[in-house]
Design a protein around this motif. Structure first.
Motif, mmCIF file in Angstrom:
data_model
loop_
_atom_site.group_PDB
_atom_site.id
_atom_site.type_symbol
_atom_site.label_atom_id
_atom_site.label_comp_id
_atom_site.label_asym_id
_atom_site.label_seq_id
_atom_site.Cartn_x
_atom_site.Cartn_y
_atom_site.Cartn_z
ATOM 1 N N ALA A 20 0.828 -1.209 0.000
ATOM 2 C CA ALA A 20 0.000 0.000 0.000
ATOM 3 C C ALA A 20 0.862 1.259 0.000
ATOM 4 N N GLU A 21 1.930 1.242 0.778
ATOM 5 C CA GLU A 21 2.845 2.395 0.806
ATOM 6 C C GLU A 21 3.446 2.638 -0.579
ATOM 7 N N ALA A 24 0.771 3.969 -2.945
ATOM 8 C CA ALA A 24 0.371 5.315 -2.530
ATOM 9 C C ALA A 24 1.373 6.345 -3.049
ATOM 10 N N ILE A 29 -1.870 8.858 -3.985
ATOM 11 C CA ILE A 29 -3.064 8.784 -3.146
ATOM 12 C C ILE A 29 -2.653 8.290 -1.762
ATOM 13 N N THR A 30 -3.585 8.303 -0.837
ATOM 14 C CA THR A 30 -3.236 7.922 0.529
ATOM 15 C C THR A 30 -3.168 6.407 0.679
ATOM 16 N N ARG A 31 -2.463 5.969 1.706
ATOM 17 C CA ARG A 31 -2.335 4.542 1.999
ATOM 18 C C ARG A 31 -3.694 3.922 2.283
ATOM 19 N N GLU A 33 -6.580 4.833 1.050
ATOM 20 C CA GLU A 33 -7.292 4.655 -0.216
ATOM 21 C C GLU A 33 -6.791 3.413 -0.952
ATOM 22 N N VAL A 34 -5.473 3.213 -0.945
ATOM 23 C CA VAL A 34 -4.899 2.038 -1.595
ATOM 24 C C VAL A 34 -5.382 0.765 -0.915
#
Length: 58
Positions: A20-21, A24, A29-31, A33-34
């Motif tokens: 996710a990081e 992102a 986008i933000t973690r 959201e991922v």
């Protein structure tokens, strides 16, 4: 963050957080959201798909 918001990262593996990081940063986008996108894709992949026969309507 508002009072009722829950942390998405609770109960998520370290591997999934690292993924996710990465996305992102790459996508801007933000973690959180991922993580939601990954979870949606994963749950959609578990749903059985209907097979269309030769005579099925489109």
């Amino acid at each position: 963050m508002n009072k009722g918001a829950k942390l998405v990262t609770e109960g998520v593996s370290e591997e999934r957080l690292a993924e996710a990081e990465y996305y992102a940063r790459k996508c801007g986008i933000t973690r959180d959201e991922v993580l939601r996108i990954i979870e949606t894709a994963y749950s959609a992949s578990l749903k059985p798909r209907r097979k269309r026969g030769k005579h099925a309507k489109s």
